[in-house]
Design a protein around this motif. Structure first.
Motif, PDB file in Angstrom:
ATOM      1  N   MET A  70       1.028 -14.381 -12.691  1.00 34.95           N
ATOM      2  CA  MET A  70       2.031 -15.255 -12.049  1.00 34.95           C
ATOM      3  C   MET A  70       3.019 -14.396 -11.239  1.00 34.95           C
ATOM      4  SD  MET A  70       3.911 -18.474 -13.822  1.00 34.95           S
ATOM      5  CE  MET A  70       5.172 -17.636 -14.769  1.00 34.95           C
ATOM      6  N   ALA A  71       3.406 -14.900 -10.090  1.00 37.34           N
ATOM      7  CA  ALA A  71       4.335 -14.162  -9.223  1.00 37.34           C
ATOM      8  C   ALA A  71       5.685 -13.996  -9.929  1.00 37.34           C
ATOM      9  CB  ALA A  71       4.538 -14.921  -7.927  1.00 37.34           C
ATOM     10  N   ASN A  72       6.398 -12.926  -9.588  1.00 32.99           N
ATOM     11  CA  ASN A  72       7.725 -12.700 -10.154  1.00 32.99           C
ATOM     12  C   ASN A  72       8.707 -13.720  -9.555  1.00 32.99           C
ATOM     13  OD1 ASN A  72      10.067 -11.767 -11.168  1.00 32.99           O
ATOM     14  ND2 ASN A  72      10.029  -9.789 -10.107  1.00 32.99           N
ATOM     15  N   LYS A  73       9.302 -14.523 -10.445  1.00 27.95           N
ATOM     16  CA  LYS A  73      10.162 -15.612  -9.957  1.00 27.95           C
ATOM     17  C   LYS A  73      11.630 -15.194  -9.900  1.00 27.95           C
ATOM     18  CE  LYS A  73       7.212 -19.394 -10.436  1.00 27.95           C
ATOM     19  NZ  LYS A  73       6.493 -19.471 -11.696  1.00 27.95           N
ATOM     20  N   LYS A  74      11.943 -13.983 -10.316  1.00 26.17           N
ATOM     21  CA  LYS A  74      13.350 -13.592 -10.412  1.00 26.17           C
ATOM     22  C   LYS A  74      14.042 -13.720  -9.045  1.00 26.17           C
ATOM     23  CE  LYS A  74      16.092 -10.300 -12.950  1.00 26.17           C
ATOM     24  NZ  LYS A  74      17.264 -10.434 -12.127  1.00 26.17           N
ATOM     25  N   GLY A  75      15.152 -14.453  -9.051  1.00 24.17           N
ATOM     26  CA  GLY A  75      15.926 -14.592  -7.828  1.00 24.17           C
ATOM     27  C   GLY A  75      15.325 -15.525  -6.798  1.00 24.17           C
ATOM     28  N   CYS A  76      14.205 -16.143  -7.147  1.00 23.70           N
ATOM     29  CA  CYS A  76      13.487 -16.958  -6.165  1.00 23.70           C
ATOM     30  C   CYS A  76      13.936 -18.432  -6.236  1.00 23.70           C
ATOM     31  CB  CYS A  76      12.000 -16.822  -6.477  1.00 23.70           C
ATOM     32  SG  CYS A  76      10.948 -17.730  -5.390  1.00 23.70           S
ATOM     33  N   ILE A  77      14.071 -19.048  -5.078  1.00 24.33           N
ATOM     34  CA  ILE A  77      14.432 -20.472  -5.022  1.00 24.33           C
ATOM     35  C   ILE A  77      13.408 -21.200  -4.168  1.00 24.33           C
ATOM     36  CG2 ILE A  77      16.217 -22.130  -4.290  1.00 24.33           C
ATOM     37  CD1 ILE A  77      18.232 -19.825  -4.586  1.00 24.33           C
ATOM     38  N   VAL A  78      12.875 -22.292  -4.717  1.00 22.58           N
ATOM     39  CA  VAL A  78      11.879 -23.061  -3.976  1.00 22.58           C
ATOM     40  C   VAL A  78      12.344 -24.510  -3.851  1.00 22.58           C
ATOM     41  CG1 VAL A  78       9.465 -23.821  -3.921  1.00 22.58           C
ATOM     42  CG2 VAL A  78      10.023 -21.566  -4.824  1.00 22.58           C
ATOM     43  N   LEU A  79      12.359 -25.001  -2.616  1.00 27.15           N
ATOM     44  CA  LEU A  79      12.657 -26.411  -2.367  1.00 27.15           C
ATOM     45  C   LEU A  79      11.348 -27.088  -2.011  1.00 27.15           C
ATOM     46  CD1 LEU A  79      15.260 -24.672  -1.393  1.00 27.15           C
ATOM     47  CD2 LEU A  79      16.019 -26.840  -0.459  1.00 27.15           C
ATOM     48  N   GLU A  80      11.016 -28.141  -2.755  1.00 21.19           N
ATOM     49  CA  GLU A  80       9.719 -28.769  -2.592  1.00 21.19           C
ATOM     50  C   GLU A  80       9.889 -30.250  -2.270  1.00 21.19           C
ATOM     51  OE1 GLU A  80       6.588 -27.033  -5.483  1.00 21.19           O
ATOM     52  OE2 GLU A  80       6.665 -29.163  -5.950  1.00 21.19           O
ATOM     53  N   ASN A  81       9.487 -30.636  -1.080  1.00 22.33           N
ATOM     54  CA  ASN A  81       9.503 -32.050  -0.649  1.00 22.33           C
ATOM     55  C   ASN A  81      10.837 -32.740  -0.922  1.00 22.33           C
ATOM     56  OD1 ASN A  81       6.430 -31.692  -2.122  1.00 22.33           O
ATOM     57  ND2 ASN A  81       6.547 -32.147   0.066  1.00 22.33           N
ATOM     58  N   ILE A  82      11.918 -32.081  -0.516  1.00 21.94           N
ATOM     59  CA  ILE A  82      13.259 -32.620  -0.784  1.00 21.94           C
ATOM     60  C   ILE A  82      13.653 -33.699   0.229  1.00 21.94           C
ATOM     61  CG2 ILE A  82      15.732 -32.046  -0.773  1.00 21.94           C
ATOM     62  CD1 ILE A  82      14.279 -31.051  -3.283  1.00 21.94           C
ATOM     63  N   SER A  83      14.003 -34.863  -0.288  1.00 22.02           N
ATOM     64  CA  SER A  83      14.553 -35.920   0.558  1.00 22.02           C
ATOM     65  C   SER A  83      15.902 -36.342   0.000  1.00 22.02           C
ATOM     66  CB  SER A  83      13.629 -37.142   0.579  1.00 22.02           C
ATOM     67  OG  SER A  83      12.410 -36.793   1.171  1.00 22.02           O
ATOM     68  N   LYS A  84      16.806 -36.640   0.916  1.00 20.11           N
ATOM     69  CA  LYS A  84      18.134 -37.101   0.500  1.00 20.11           C
ATOM     70  C   LYS A  84      18.674 -38.053   1.559  1.00 20.11           C
ATOM     71  CE  LYS A  84      22.103 -36.959  -1.767  1.00 20.11           C
ATOM     72  NZ  LYS A  84      22.224 -37.480  -3.137  1.00 20.11           N
ATOM     73  N   SER A  85      19.099 -39.219   1.129  1.00 18.60           N
ATOM     74  CA  SER A  85      19.697 -40.163   2.081  1.00 18.60           C
ATOM     75  C   SER A  85      20.994 -40.703   1.505  1.00 18.60           C
ATOM     76  CB  SER A  85      18.720 -41.297   2.378  1.00 18.60           C
ATOM     77  OG  SER A  85      18.304 -41.889   1.181  1.00 18.60           O
ATOM     78  N   TYR A  86      21.832 -41.213   2.383  1.00 21.48           N
ATOM     79  CA  TYR A  86      23.074 -41.879   1.960  1.00 21.48           C
ATOM     80  C   TYR A  86      23.025 -43.305   2.452  1.00 21.48           C
ATOM     81  CZ  TYR A  86      25.065 -37.225   1.089  1.00 21.48           C
ATOM     82  OH  TYR A  86      25.308 -35.965   0.627  1.00 21.48           O
ATOM     83  N   LYS A  87      23.411 -44.229   1.571  1.00 24.42           N
ATOM     84  CA  LYS A  87      23.418 -45.639   1.961  1.00 24.42           C
ATOM     85  C   LYS A  87      24.875 -46.078   2.048  1.00 24.42           C
ATOM     86  CE  LYS A  87      20.850 -49.820   0.867  1.00 24.42           C
ATOM     87  NZ  LYS A  87      21.850 -50.873   0.788  1.00 24.42           N
ATOM     88  N   THR A  88      25.265 -46.562   3.220  1.00 21.96           N
ATOM     89  CA  THR A  88      26.616 -47.086   3.399  1.00 21.96           C
ATOM     90  C   THR A  88      26.464 -48.500   3.936  1.00 21.96           C
ATOM     91  OG1 THR A  88      27.189 -44.845   4.098  1.00 21.96           O
ATOM     92  CG2 THR A  88      28.910 -46.486   4.297  1.00 21.96           C
ATOM     93  N   GLY A  89      26.783 -49.488   3.120  1.00 24.83           N
ATOM     94  CA  GLY A  89      26.567 -50.879   3.529  1.00 24.83           C
ATOM     95  C   GLY A  89      25.093 -51.111   3.791  1.00 24.83           C
ATOM     96  N   GLU A  90      24.785 -51.569   5.006  1.00 22.46           N
ATOM     97  CA  GLU A  90      23.396 -51.857   5.374  1.00 22.46           C
ATOM     98  C   GLU A  90      22.688 -50.630   5.938  1.00 22.46           C
ATOM     99  OE1 GLU A  90      21.841 -55.295   5.199  1.00 22.46           O
ATOM    100  OE2 GLU A  90      23.439 -54.958   3.728  1.00 22.46           O
ATOM    101  N   THR A  91      23.490 -49.617   6.262  1.00 19.45           N
ATOM    102  CA  THR A  91      22.910 -48.450   6.944  1.00 19.45           C
ATOM    103  C   THR A  91      22.434 -47.393   5.959  1.00 19.45           C
ATOM    104  OG1 THR A  91      24.803 -48.816   8.389  1.00 19.45           O
ATOM    105  CG2 THR A  91      23.374 -46.960   8.944  1.00 19.45           C
ATOM    106  N   VAL A  92      21.229 -46.898   6.192  1.00 20.28           N
ATOM    107  CA  VAL A  92      20.732 -45.767   5.398  1.00 20.28           C
ATOM    108  C   VAL A  92      20.591 -44.566   6.320  1.00 20.28           C
ATOM    109  CG1 VAL A  92      18.898 -44.897   3.910  1.00 20.28           C
ATOM    110  CG2 VAL A  92      19.464 -47.327   3.875  1.00 20.28           C
ATOM    111  N   LEU A  93      21.271 -43.482   5.933  1.00 21.95           N
ATOM    112  CA  LEU A  93      21.163 -42.236   6.702  1.00 21.95           C
ATOM    113  C   LEU A  93      20.185 -41.313   5.992  1.00 21.95           C
ATOM    114  CD1 LEU A  93      24.945 -41.382   7.286  1.00 21.95           C
ATOM    115  CD2 LEU A  93      23.290 -41.977   9.073  1.00 21.95           C
TER     116      LEU A  93
END
Ligand SMILES: Nc1ncnc2c1ncn2[C@@H]1O[C@H](COP(=O)(O)OP(=O)(O)O)[C@@H](O)[C@H]1O
Ligand SMILES: [Mg+2]
Length: 228
Positions: A1-24
Motif C-alpha cells: 500500500m502507498a505511504n499515506k502520510k501527509g496525503c489528502i485525497v478529495l474524491e467526487n466532492i460535490s457541495k451546493s447551497y440552497k437559498t429559497g428556490e435557488t440552488v447554487l
C-alpha cells in the motif's frame, strides 16, 4: 500500500447551497490529490467557492457527496468529535480575517489549540513562545490582539495554526487584508516555515507573487480544480 502520510485525497466532492428556490452548485464532482509536503496555490474568481473548498477539505463543513481522505482516513465517515480531533491535530487554518480571540493576548491565542488537545499548560506555553519567536513576535507575547497591527495579527494566527505541528496548513487569502509590505513579510514566513516544518500548504490567494512561490497553481472553475 502507498505511504499515506501527509496525503489528502478529495474524491467526487460535490457541495451546493440552497437559498429559497435557488440552488447554487459550488463544487461539482471534484477530484484532487495532494501529496505530502506539496505547496499549492488556489486561485479563482470571487464567489466561485474557494473558501467552501477549504472548509470542506479541512473538516469544517460536510460535502453533499464524496469523500475526503486525510492520511487514508475517510473523515466524514467519522463522528463529529473524531473530525474535530483530526482538525485539531492535523490541520492548521489561517483565514483572511485572523479569527483570533480578542479578549486574550498573543501567547494565549497561540496556546489554545495545544490546551484543547490536552497538552499541559507549561508545555503549551513553551511551544507558543517558540512559535511566536519563529514568526518574529518575541516582543509581543503579552499584547492583546487589539494592540497588534494587521500584519502582526496574521503572524499570531500563523503561529496558532502551526503549534500542533499539522500535516497541512490551509490558508484562505491570508494576506488579503494586508498592505504590500506586510503581505510580502507574511508570504516569506509562510514559505520559510513550510520548508522548515515540511508540511503541506494549500493557500488561496489573488497574489501572483505568492502563487508563484508554490509548487503548483490550480484554479477553481465550474466546480473543479484545474491546472493553470
Ligand atoms: N452558507 C452559505 N449559504 C448560502 N450560500 C453560500 C454560503 N456560503 C457561501 N455561499 C455562496 O457560495 C458561493 C461561494 O462562496 P465562497 O466559497 O465563499 O467563495 P470564494 O471564497 O471563492 O469567494 C458564493 O456565491 C457564496 O455567496
Ligand atoms: Mg473566500
Amino acid at each position: 500500500m502507498a505511504n499515506k502520510k501527509g496525503c489528502i485525497v478529495l474524491e467526487n466532492i460535490s457541495k451546493s447551497y440552497k437559498t429559497g428556490e435557488t440552488v447554487l452548485h459550488i463544487l461539482k464532482d471534484l477530484n484532487f490529490t495532494v501529496t505530502k509536503g506539496e505547496k499549492i496555490a488556489v486561485t479563482g474568481a470571487s464567489g466561485i467557492g474557494k473558501s467552501t473548498l477549504l472548509h470542506v477539505l479541512g473538516g469544517l463543513d460536510h460535502p453533499d457527496h464524496g469523500k475526503i481522505f486525510i492520511e487514508g482516513e475517510d473523515i466524514y465517515s467519522l463522528s463529529d468529535e473524531k473530525v474535530a480531533d483530526i482538525r485539531n491535530r492535523k490541520i492548521g487554518f489561517m483565514f483572511q480575517f485572523h479569527h483570533l480571540l480578542p479578549e486574550f493576548n498573543a501567547v494565549e491565542n497561540v496556546m489554545m489549540p495545544s490546551l484543547i488537545s490536552g497538552i499541559d499548560k507549561k508545555t503549551s506555553l513553551r511551544k507558543a513562545e517558540d512559535f511566536l519567536k519563529k514568526v518574529g513576535l518575541s516582543k509581543r507575547m503579552k499584547h492583546k490582539v487589539t494592540e497588534l497591527s494587521g500584519g502582526e495579527q496574521q503572524r499570531v494566527a500563523l503561529a496558532r495554526a502551526l503549534i500542533m505541528d499539522p500535516i497541512v496548513l490551509l490558508a484562505d487569502e491570508p494576506t488579503g487584508n494586508l498592505d504590500r509590505k506586510n503581505s510580502a513579510d507574511v508570504h516569506m514566513l509562510l514559505e520559510e516555515l513550510n520548508r522548515e516544518l515540511e508540511m503541506t500548504l494549500i493557500v488561496v490567494t489573488h497574489n501572483m507573487e505568492l502563487a508563484s512561490l508554490m509548487d503548483k497553481q490550480v484554479t477553481l472553475k465550474e466546480g473543479s480544480l484545474v491546472s493553470v
